[in-house]
Design an enzyme around this catalytic site. Sequence first.
Site, short mmCIF file in Angstrom:
data_model
loop_
_atom_site.label_atom_id
_atom_site.label_comp_id
_atom_site.label_asym_id
_atom_site.label_seq_id
_atom_site.Cartn_x
_atom_site.Cartn_y
_atom_site.Cartn_z
N SER A 1 -24.33 -10.10 24.23
CA SER A 1 -23.23 -9.86 23.30
C SER A 1 -23.19 -10.80 22.11
O SER A 1 -22.36 -10.61 21.20
CB SER A 1 -21.90 -9.91 24.04
OG SER A 1 -21.72 -8.75 24.81
N SER B 1 -14.40 -4.44 24.86
CA SER B 1 -15.06 -3.15 25.04
C SER B 1 -16.32 -3.06 24.19
O SER B 1 -16.26 -3.14 22.96
CB SER B 1 -14.12 -2.00 24.67
OG SER B 1 -14.79 -0.75 24.76
N ASN B 2 -17.45 -2.88 24.85
CA ASN B 2 -18.72 -2.71 24.13
C ASN B 2 -18.71 -1.47 23.25
O ASN B 2 -19.47 -1.39 22.28
CB ASN B 2 -19.87 -2.65 25.14
CG ASN B 2 -20.10 -3.98 25.81
OD1 ASN B 2 -20.66 -4.90 25.25
ND2 ASN B 2 -19.63 -4.10 27.05
N GLY C 1 -23.03 -14.33 25.74
CA GLY C 1 -23.68 -13.04 25.97
C GLY C 1 -24.28 -12.96 27.35
O GLY C 1 -24.70 -13.98 27.92
#
Length: 354
Positions: free
Chosen positions: A75, A172-173, A307
């Site tokens: 991320s 939320s991805n 991430g």
Amino acid sequence: MMQTMMNVLVAAAVATGGQGPGVRPELEKIVAGDAATAALARVSDGKRTWSGAVGVRDVKRGGRPSPGGHFRIGSVTKTFVATVVLQLVDEGKVRLDDPVDRHLPGLVPGGEQITVRALLNHSSHLYDYMSEPGHSTNRWRGDARFRSYQPRELLKVAFAKKLPDDGRWHYSNTNYVVLGLLVEKVTGRAYGEEVRRRILRPLGLRHTVVPGDRAGLPSPHAKGYEPMPRLVDATRMNPSLDWAAGEMISTTADLERFMSALLDGKLTSAASLRAMRTTVDTKVGFGYGLGLQAYPLPCGKVWGHSGELIGYLTFAFRSDSGKSLTLSINPSTRNPSTAEVMGIATKVFCGSAG
């Protein structure tokens, strides 16, 4: 048996660039405590830099990991994408308070009320497609890990469900898949090409990659594993399931250069950087801005992003004083605890591990 071998094979860190403020003992402790097969770190105080690696490159064949090795940043990709979006804001092509429908009409349910800003800081309340079984790259997926996905395919999964109306902040991805498509619609180019054109090439980040459907990592790299319960090799996978939410690959040196350039105001206008650093209250231990996380430490805030992608954990932090910590951990039979990671951050930024 494998972990006994791992504990014996803990490798010494390699220091470069002088006697900088290293974290070798802390990294070795994480490996010895079965929280990592390998760990890489880069620490800088603005004048001195320390780079190190501990553990093994391969649990079966051994070998020292390289301090300059590649890893999946998960991320932290979001910070690159957010930077591109804020550059488009600076160019007048996008406004933070534009509804999504202005640029991607009909794509997002309720898109006439969800703003670009809400996508960037995860306040859109869109369901995270990675919550669905088989759609998380943080979990072992067998042969399905080599499957290729298209962004709109991921959104179809996301938009089939709604979050409860609980008034809470939800990471939320899905937000960053939508932002990747927004970048492509506004620029007419692939989001990855915009990342390369606007960030990687100008900063000389030659070891940072937007891999697309490519399953491997550039060399050198330490292998990533997942306990099943024995460790299985999870290094190779198609990261298109993450796409603009988390597919990128980098090194500690490249991530340090990127975060420094961003937070020093070299990639966006001052107004856009202020917007990126304006956080919402998440109630989950950090504030979230526009592609940036703010972590509280005993001596103040650090900025950056964390991430996760199966086999790899990444933490890229920087303080306003110019100190930085970039950390890559390949988890072993457990993930390192928050206390272990933030203890390292506290030592680097505050001068003590307590």
